[in-house]
Write an enzyme that holds these catalytic residues in place. Structure first.
Site, mmCIF file in Angstrom:
data_model
loop_
_atom_site.group_PDB
_atom_site.id
_atom_site.type_symbol
_atom_site.label_atom_id
_atom_site.label_comp_id
_atom_site.label_asym_id
_atom_site.label_seq_id
_atom_site.Cartn_x
_atom_site.Cartn_y
_atom_site.Cartn_z
ATOM 1 N N GLU A 41 64.540 7.695 90.038
ATOM 2 C CA GLU A 41 65.481 7.592 89.172
ATOM 3 C C GLU A 41 66.971 6.750 89.420
ATOM 4 O O GLU A 41 67.420 5.860 88.702
ATOM 5 C CB GLU A 41 66.275 8.655 88.415
ATOM 6 C CG GLU A 41 65.594 9.713 87.513
ATOM 7 C CD GLU A 41 65.336 8.974 85.975
ATOM 8 O OE1 GLU A 41 65.484 8.072 86.103
ATOM 9 O OE2 GLU A 41 64.060 9.533 85.774
ATOM 10 N N TYR A 124 74.462 10.809 85.508
ATOM 11 C CA TYR A 124 73.169 9.948 84.195
ATOM 12 C C TYR A 124 72.233 11.095 85.894
ATOM 13 O O TYR A 124 71.042 11.596 85.223
ATOM 14 C CB TYR A 124 73.064 8.897 84.900
ATOM 15 C CG TYR A 124 71.623 8.381 84.179
ATOM 16 C CD1 TYR A 124 71.077 8.328 82.731
ATOM 17 C CD2 TYR A 124 70.608 7.984 85.763
ATOM 18 C CE1 TYR A 124 69.759 8.439 82.480
ATOM 19 C CE2 TYR A 124 69.161 8.287 85.326
ATOM 20 C CZ TYR A 124 68.738 8.017 84.173
ATOM 21 O OH TYR A 124 67.906 8.060 83.801
ATOM 22 N N ASP A 142 70.958 6.825 79.927
ATOM 23 C CA ASP A 142 71.682 5.404 80.193
ATOM 24 C C ASP A 142 71.501 4.511 79.391
ATOM 25 O O ASP A 142 71.798 4.478 78.604
ATOM 26 C CB ASP A 142 70.189 5.215 81.695
ATOM 27 C CG ASP A 142 69.201 5.020 80.282
ATOM 28 O OD1 ASP A 142 68.917 5.263 79.396
ATOM 29 O OD2 ASP A 142 67.779 5.049 80.865
ATOM 30 N N CYS A 202 62.043 -3.158 65.413
ATOM 31 C CA CYS A 202 62.845 -1.962 64.490
ATOM 32 C C CYS A 202 61.196 -1.997 62.692
ATOM 33 O O CYS A 202 60.961 -0.211 63.044
ATOM 34 C CB CYS A 202 63.697 -2.739 63.524
ATOM 35 S SG CYS A 202 64.957 -2.872 64.490
HETATM 36 FE FE1 SF4 Z 1 66.065 1.306 67.265
HETATM 37 FE FE2 SF4 Z 1 65.231 -0.533 64.881
HETATM 38 FE FE3 SF4 Z 1 64.557 2.041 66.300
HETATM 39 FE FE4 SF4 Z 1 67.039 1.722 64.615
HETATM 40 S S1 SF4 Z 1 65.360 0.509 64.232
HETATM 41 S S2 SF4 Z 1 66.173 3.029 66.630
HETATM 42 S S3 SF4 Z 1 67.492 -0.494 65.525
HETATM 43 S S4 SF4 Z 1 64.054 0.441 66.923
#
Ligand code: SF4
Length: 356
Positions: A41, A124, A142, A202
């Site tokens: 870590e 942390y 983190d 995403c």
């Molecule tokens: Fe991150 Fe996109 Fe997942 Fe939302 S959808 S947690 S912004 S990768």
């Protein structure tokens, strides 16, 4: 499972299938010691996991437990860390190991209150050791976690401020389930590292349907953070001063960046007259043998251009703060990154000179 963590089951299932197999991660039948968790870590702070792997493996061979680390010298731990940067970290590891020998018979305590008293254990590290080593419900927040949570929970505050970081720890504790909280904690860090990156992926994210920033189409705008310090450019004229088979090097004093690491003498500034300055420092005029290759490197917010020259004197002149070291011993010393490259350059240079 925590009811308020929509997408939790998908996150855990993704993590169990996709987590990267790092040597500091336990596997069935191969549990990892609290000491190994702690070392990993500390190494992972400000350093990418792929870079940490060989350092972690050689560190664990050289210092397999707290006892061996506590008995090491500062030079030994800095040498083992050479190239990882942020050299306050190995010094803190050493001090903490000595503290653990004195106060806990060489063991790491599991209580967060006792962990917080160990030198160098910030929020942390306390959270990470309590969570990953002792399987407690603890927040290890983190940069990866803050980036993920600022998007998932749509937190627009500046993540660089301590009060906001404290808020992230509080929200993390609310999200962690009672069942296997350490798995969820590590899953959040992993998601931030490989999916919810600066440019978030995403479309392949396991929690996208519950992510508020994704829903609002503003994922890439978060997290908010005040601008980093501006980069400062430095020109440093480095001096390789040779006398017979030895060169002059000095250890950066405590309290300065790179403290404890070795460097060749330097004079700051593009315009500085090295010949004149050397004459003043040595009280003798050295002989210029030639210029060496320019070296460029970066540390913290500095961009350094190192302009080295090679000089010779005919006796081992005293220069406070510096010592003469045999060329053959240079590789044993821990050097700061730019000066390590200079060291290799002159060793190659002298090798070639010998062959001529
Ligand atoms: Fe991150 Fe996109 Fe997942 Fe939302 S959808 S947690 S912004 S990768």
């Amino acid at each position: 499972m925590a009811e308020n963590f929509a997408g939790l089951a998908d996150l855990v299932s993704w993590f169990k299938k996709s987590k990267r197999p790092f040597p500091w991660r336990g596997s069935p039948g191969n549990s990892i010691s609290p000491y190994a968790v702690w070392v990993s870590e500390v190494m992972l702070q400000q350093t990418r996991a792929e870079v940490v792997i060989p350092y972690f493996q050689s560190w664990m061979k050289q210092f397999p437990d707290i006892t061996s680390l506590a008995q090491a010298s500062e030079d030994e731990v800095i040498k083992a860390w050479e190239g990882l940067g942020y050299y306050a970290r190995p010094r803190r590891l050493l001090r903490a190991a000595q503290y653990l020998m004195a106060h806990h018979s060489g063991n790491i305590p599991s209580s967060p209150d006792l962990l917080a008293k160990i030198p160098g254990f910030g929020p942390y590290t306390v959270g990470a050791v309590a969570s990953f080593a002792f399987h407690q419900k603890a927040a290890a927040v983190d940069g990866n976690v803050m980036r993920f949570l600022s998007r998932y929970l749509l937190i627009r505050d500046d993540i660089g401020t301590p009060s906001v970081q404290e808020e992230f720890r509080r929200r993390t504790m609310e999200l962690l389930p009672n069942r296997e909280p350490w798995v969820v904690m590590e899953a959040m860090i992993e998601l931030g590292a490989v999916i919810c990156k600066r440019q978030p992926l995403c479309t392949i994210c396991p929690v996208r349907t519950a992510c508020r920033a994704f829903g609002e189409g503003i994922a890439a705008e978060l997290p908010r953070k005040s601008p980093a310090k501006a980069t400062i450019r430095l020109t440093r004229k480095a001096v390789v001063l040779k006398c017979g088979e030895k060169v002059l090097v000095g250890q950066v004093p405590l309290g300065q960046v790179m403290a404890g690491l070795f460097e060749f003498p330097i004079f700051e500034g593009e315009q500085v007259d090295v010949y004149h300055e050397l004459g003043v420092c040595l009280n003798e005029k050295p002989c210029l043998l030639g210029s060496l290759d320019i070296i460029r490197y970066v540390f913290t917010h500095y961009q350094v251009t190192l302009q080295p020259t090679l000089w010779e004197v005919d006796k081992n002149i005293e220069w406070p703060g510096y010592k003469w070291v045999a060329l053959g011993d240079l590789r044993q010393l821990p050097f700061s990154s730019g000066h390590r490259r200079l060291c290799e350059q002159i060793l190659r240079y002298f090798d070639e000179m010998e062959k001529m």
